[in-house]
Write a protein that holds these residues in place. Structure first.
Motif: not given
Lengths: 402, 237
Positions: B156-170
């Motif tokens: 879920v946390a990864i999905a949250r990071a992903l939802a914002g369509e980020p350039t980088v995931i930290l």
């Protein structure tokens, strides 16, 4: 964003129903108290105005003795009035209607029912003086008044106690040893200025009361309905000078009687009323303040408790202003909910109180709006400090918070 | 911006806490470049400066000296709100402790960054569902974190990071709270996001076999970058 913040705030509030309720309890009580006080206060002022109007705005009452305000009574009791005094006043052009009053308290019996009530001995003019219509039957005739006949007119309360659903006109009742025919029923008037029941009364010709119930010739007071053109000041002056002459009061002596109009009673009552309302409202306002501090306290706890949540929000890109808005909106929504609840409770209490004290229920939109606005202000003022604390959190620290 | 362009650049970055005698140096003149599309693992003992680097990369912290450029923008001079906007539009975070909002459904958790992006509700819901499907949690949208296993919470946390369509995931020790089996599932997921979606991933970890999923390994010791080497290509075990 604000709408979103309101939705968020509602979610947070619903998530902690009990705590939210306890948080706003102070505001609920404060607002409810203010609303109830002011509404009941206004109702009773209105009641005073209405009952003064029902007494007649142009009614004077003459009583033997000095006016109550002017010190303790002097040694010997002042001479009573007689019917002749009333007749003399009736000769004056300022007087439209004059009703001599001989009053007594008695238990009245009809069949199996009885009622302790006030008996007013008066004449046919009394209803005109008091501007009091009949609901049933008829008024006294002059012949009945002159003869001191055993007839009576019932107040609504007495009618209900003695006769219930049956038609009282033509039936008879007994006062002491006097058997008396019911000839009419007065229209219901409701509670008076002091909350007394004005309908708990029974009218009889004054001679009947004097001779057969009290055994004297005394007139306790004289009620005077002024003619349309006469002011009450003029009425008081003219009637006072007539009474001074008739009662042989020397030029240097003070009146041994009083002539008062309803304005004095009215202004005295509304004065007491507004002082009381103001006093109670300010106590209620203090409880609103305490309620606001309660909200601040819980919001501070909430900020500490939700430090990690704030950290998460900051990490995903919330600005300080957005976090501030969120907590501020939450405090405002909370206190507005409290205010709304308080308004409902307050109106409920005021309604109950009005029914109980039989005064008019007169909610005021201005007061409701004021209370609503005030609770919103409480939310902003007491929510700001915790909200600012939340907004200033360091995201790294906040995320590490357990 | 194309794959291979410099995305994250440290130029003489120094971060110290306190001052004078009590000064503690967490990072000491570190130079570093991470390019678009890389999968970088950062290792090192506690206090080596790896968390401080992550905080600086994540725009949660600023260097005391030196420059940090993100897509060529000098982050060290940006104020709090500008850095918040940078996080909002370019960064996604995955934490060791998941950091999901309690008593909030998976769907709502994933929508959180989208709220701050100012997306309309329907668009948020659509994107959140898509992100949850991507991490293999289709059908669990209405579950609370408490109803999900650790591995699922991290998804879920990864999905949250992903939802914002980020350039980088930290990702800060993304597998630190998971057993070995779940850890590898999460790493495979991150690897897919890196390879198929071209998302740059920077991850801090303690474990060698987790770091092995990355394409490049950075090791910090006492505030210095002491090793910087490619990781041998590794497929799914």
């Amino acid at each position: 964003m604000i709408l979103e913040a309101v939705r968020l705030a509602l979610t947070a509030i619903i998530r902690n129903k009990l705590r939210s309720f306890l948080t706003v309890l102070g505001v609920v009580i404060g607002v409810a108290a203010v609303i109830a006080m002011v509404t009941v206060g206004q109702g009773s002022s209105e009641q005073v105005r209405a009952s003064v109007a029902s007494l007649g705005t142009n009614v004077l009452v003459a009583r033997p003795g000095r006016p109550p305000r002017m010190g303790p009574p002097t040694g010997e009791p002042p001479p009573r009035f007689s019917v002749k005094d009333a007749d003399a006043i009736a000769e004056l052009p300022v007087a439209a209607h004059v009703a001599p009053m001989a009053n007594t308290s008695q238990t009245v019996v009809a069949g199996n029912a009885n009622a302790a009530t006030q008996i007013y001995g008066t004449n046919a003019d009394y209803l005109a003086v008091q501007n009091w219509p009949l609901a049933l039957g008829r008024n006294f005739s002059d012949a009945e008044v002159q003869a001191g006949s055993a007839v009576c007119v019932l107040g609504e309360t007495v009618r209900a106690k003695l006769f219930g659903a049956s038609d009282p006109v033509g039936q008879s009742l007994r006062v002491k040893s006097v058997s008396c025919d019911v000839i009419g029923v007065l229209a219901a008037k409701g509670a008076g200025s002091f909350g007394q029941d004005q309908d708990d009364v029974l009218l009889m010709p004054f001679k009947t009361v004097q001779r057969r119930l009290k055994g004297n010739q005394d007139v306790d007071s004289i009620a005077v309905g002024l003619s349309q053109s006469a002011s009450s000041e003029e009425g008081i002056r003219v009637i006072s000078s007539l009474l001074r002459e008739r009662r042989r009061v020397g030029v240097t002596q003070a009146d041994n009687f009083s002539v008062t109009d309803m304005k004095e009673i009215s202004s005295m009552l509304s004065g007491v009323n507004s002082v009381l309302t103001g006093l109670l409202s300010s106590v209620a306002a203090v409880s609103l303040l305490v309620g606001g501090i309660g909200i601040m306290n819980i919001m501070l706890v909430s900020v500490t408790e939700r430090t990690r949540e704030i950290g998460i929000r900051l990490a995903v890109g919330a600005t300080s202003a957005q976090v501030l808005t969120q907590f501020l909106v939450e405090a405002v929504v909370l206190s507005i909910l409290g205010g709304t609840l308080g308004i409902l409770v307050g109106l409920g209490l005021a309604y109950g109180g009005s029914v109980y004290m039989s005064i008019p229920f007169s909610p005021s939109a201005a007061v409701v709006l004021l209370a609503f606005g005030f609770s919103a202000v409480v939310g902003v003022v007491f929510g700001f400090f915790p909200a600012r604390r939340a907004a200033r959190l360091d995201p790294i620290e906040a995320l590490r918070h357990q | 911006m194309a794959k291979g362009d410099p995305l994250i650049e440290f130029r003489g970055v120094r971060r110290s806490y306190g001052s004078g005698e009590a000064e503690v140096v967490a990072l000491d003149h570190v130079d570093l470049t991470i390019r678009e599309g890389e999968f970088v693992a950062i290792m090192g003992p506690s206090g080596s400066g790896k968390s401080t680097s992550m905080n600086i990369i994540g725009c949660l912290d600023r260097p005391t000296e030196g420059k940090y450029l993100f897509k060529g923008v000098e982050v060290q001079d940006l104020d709090r709100d500008s850095r918040a906007l940078l996080r909002r539009h370019a960064l996604g975070f995955v934490f060791q402790g998941f950091n999901l909002l309690a008593r909030t459904t998976a769907q709502e958790n994933v929508e959180l960054p989208l709220i701050y992006k100012g997306l309309p509700a329907a668009e948020r819901a659509r994107r959140a569902r898509a992100a949850l499907e991507k991490v293999g949690l289709k059908g669990r949208e209405d579950h609370d974190p408490a109803q999900l296993s650790g591995g699922q919470q991290q998804r879920v946390a990864i999905a949250r990071a992903l939802a914002g369509e980020p350039t980088v995931i930290l990702a800060d020790e993304p597998t630190g709270n998971l057993d070995s089996h779940r850890s590898h599932e999460i790493m495979q997921l991150l690897q897919v996001l890196n390879r198929e979606d071209g998302i740059t991933i920077v991850m801090v970890t303690h474990e060698e076999d987790i770091a092995a999923y990355a394409g490049r390994l950075l090791v910090f010791t006492d505030g210095h970058l002491t090793r910087d080497e490619p990781v041998a290509e590794r497929g799914a075990p």
